[in-house]
Design an enzyme around this catalytic site. Structure first.
Site, short mmCIF file in Angstrom:
data_model
loop_
_atom_site.label_atom_id
_atom_site.label_comp_id
_atom_site.label_asym_id
_atom_site.label_seq_id
_atom_site.Cartn_x
_atom_site.Cartn_y
_atom_site.Cartn_z
N LYS A 1 -2.38 4.02 7.00
CA LYS A 1 -3.14 4.25 5.76
C LYS A 1 -4.15 5.39 5.83
O LYS A 1 -4.45 6.03 4.82
CB LYS A 1 -3.87 2.98 5.36
CG LYS A 1 -2.98 1.90 4.77
CD LYS A 1 -2.84 2.09 3.28
CE LYS A 1 -2.12 0.92 2.63
NZ LYS A 1 -2.19 0.92 1.20
N ASP B 1 -6.93 -4.62 1.66
CA ASP B 1 -6.61 -5.83 2.40
C ASP B 1 -6.90 -5.61 3.88
O ASP B 1 -6.76 -6.51 4.68
CB ASP B 1 -5.12 -6.15 2.24
CG ASP B 1 -4.30 -4.94 2.64
OD1 ASP B 1 -4.13 -4.72 3.85
OD2 ASP B 1 -3.87 -4.18 1.76
#
Length: 404
Positions: free
Chosen positions: A76, A123
């Site tokens: 990410k 998350d």
């Protein structure tokens, strides 16, 4: 009895494909050039699972292993860091090509730009990437996590110096919270990998950042003698990663793109639901989304990613927990001669689906629909390592979420 895998062939009407250009080869090369400027940069491994491919009846099976990315155990950071660089470049009126790591960490940047606060919802993996990049570049980060987030992911974000909270709402509500706080904060900006009406620039930069991973994989495949994958399996939460990967490979092979399969967690399968409705409009899943695939527990599609996916994906698949758990075990206990890939819940769903399709005649119709056979060269992305070590051990050592 285990829950079934559900799937739908994409029959949606095509749009004008206005967003495919986000993932142009030129834009992706700009992102790669930026990432290469980091001292922590290294190309992550592409695991060729030749023994497994042989047993399953495939020509090739390759897994891009993002557990090595910048020491952060997930892909990410590629998106958040490149979005920050673009944002700073725009604010000071300079091209992003000048936003090297050395410049972004210099006293000169502190004079030219000062300090911003980057807000985000996560998350775990995206927030850790944003916090890490903010920390390295002398910026501030505020990160909100949805209810049910695990302590190990919280601790990893806090360790990067971010202000981090776990809220009593789902991921999509955390996004709204982060957006409102950024709006109210002087020099505040939201860095989110989902797009909505009026918020498209930063998500497009994040998708371009993800292109680094896809571009590396394409080069690594060529070096291994695979000129073009016939099939690309990619997982989706909001669809930014999936849109980025599908967009990149469509631009790379415009005459003959691979067959694309998009996989979601069954409790958060907003893209699958949109494809099932079939009218080309996105669908939303709300409320709680209990799944071990925390990185995929998102119910509102990225509008940019959705547009690319509706035009270019062959099949959308809704996967129960056992598919991801099976994938974690398959990758973690490889056949003799194959490399081991430590893959977390959201990273391993592709391995679970691919092995199930090739081993089980229950899903022969799906296997045939995408033409998966002995001539297929398959690429998948393990987007995270064991970012929840406790659950990783439960699944891989103790057999949680069995397939049958």
């Amino acid at each position: 009895m285990s829950e079934k895998i559900k799937w739908v062939v994409n029959k949606m009407p095509k749009s004008d494909d206005a967003h495919l250009g986000i993932m142009s080869l030129e834009n992706v090369e700009a992102a790669r050039s930026f990432h290469r400027s980091f001292p922590q940069y290294d190309v992550t491994p592409l695991a060729k699972l030749d023994a497994l491919a042989g047993e399953l009846g495939l020509a090739n099976l390759a897994v891009k292993d993002e557990s090595y990315r910048f020491g952060l155990n997930a892909f990410k950071v590629l998106g958040g860091s490149f979005a920050m660089a673009n944002y700073i470049a725009q604010k000071i009126g300079r091209p992003v090509s000048e936003m090297t790591y050395d410049y972004l960490t210099s006293d000169e940047l502190a004079r030219d730009f000062g300090q911003a606060t980057f807000f985000t919802a996560t998350d775990g993996n995206h927030g850790r990437g944003v916090a890490w990049a903010a920390n390295k570049l002398g910026q501030k980060a505020v990160v909100h996590m949805p209810k049910g987030s695990v302590k190990s992911r919280f601790d990893n974000i806090a360790a990067e110096g971010a202000e981090v909270t776990i809220e009593d709402v789902n991921y999509d509500e955390c996004v709204r919270m982060a957006a409102a706080e950024a709006e109210a904060c002087e020099n505040g900006v939201i860095v989110q990998d989902t797009a909505w009406e009026g918020y498209e620039e930063i998500p497009s930069w994040i998708m371009e950042g993800y292109g680094t991973m896809a571009s590396e994989a394409a080069e690594q495949l060529r070096a291994a003698g695979v000129e073009r994958p016939t099939h690309v399996f990619v997982q989706a939460g909001v669809g930014s990663l999936a849109g980025g990967v599908v967009g990149y490979f469509t631009n790379l092979f415009p005459e003959n793109p691979p067959i694309f399969v998009v996989m979601e967690a069954d409790t958060a399968a907003c893209l699958y639901k949109g494809a099932l409705a079939g009218d080309g409009e996105p669908r939303i899943v709300d409320g709680d989304m209990p799944t071990i695939m925390a990185g995929l527990a998102c119910g509102e599609p990225n509008t940019l990613g959705w547009d690319i996916l509706r035009n270019h994906v062959s099949v959308f698949v809704s996967c129960p927990n056992w598919v991801a758990a099976k994938g974690m075990r398959v990758l973690g206990a490889p056949k003799k001669g194959d490399p081991r890939v430590i893959s977390g819940e959201s990273g391993a769903v592709g391995a679970g689906l691919i092995t199930t399709l090739m081993e089980s005649d229950e899903y022969a119709e799906l296997r045939d629909a995408i033409g998966l056979d002995e001539k297929s060269s398959v690429l998948m992305f393990s987007t995270e390592g064991d970012t929840d070590p406790v659950n990783y051990r439960k699944v891989v050592w103790e057999g949680a979420y069995p397939a049958e």
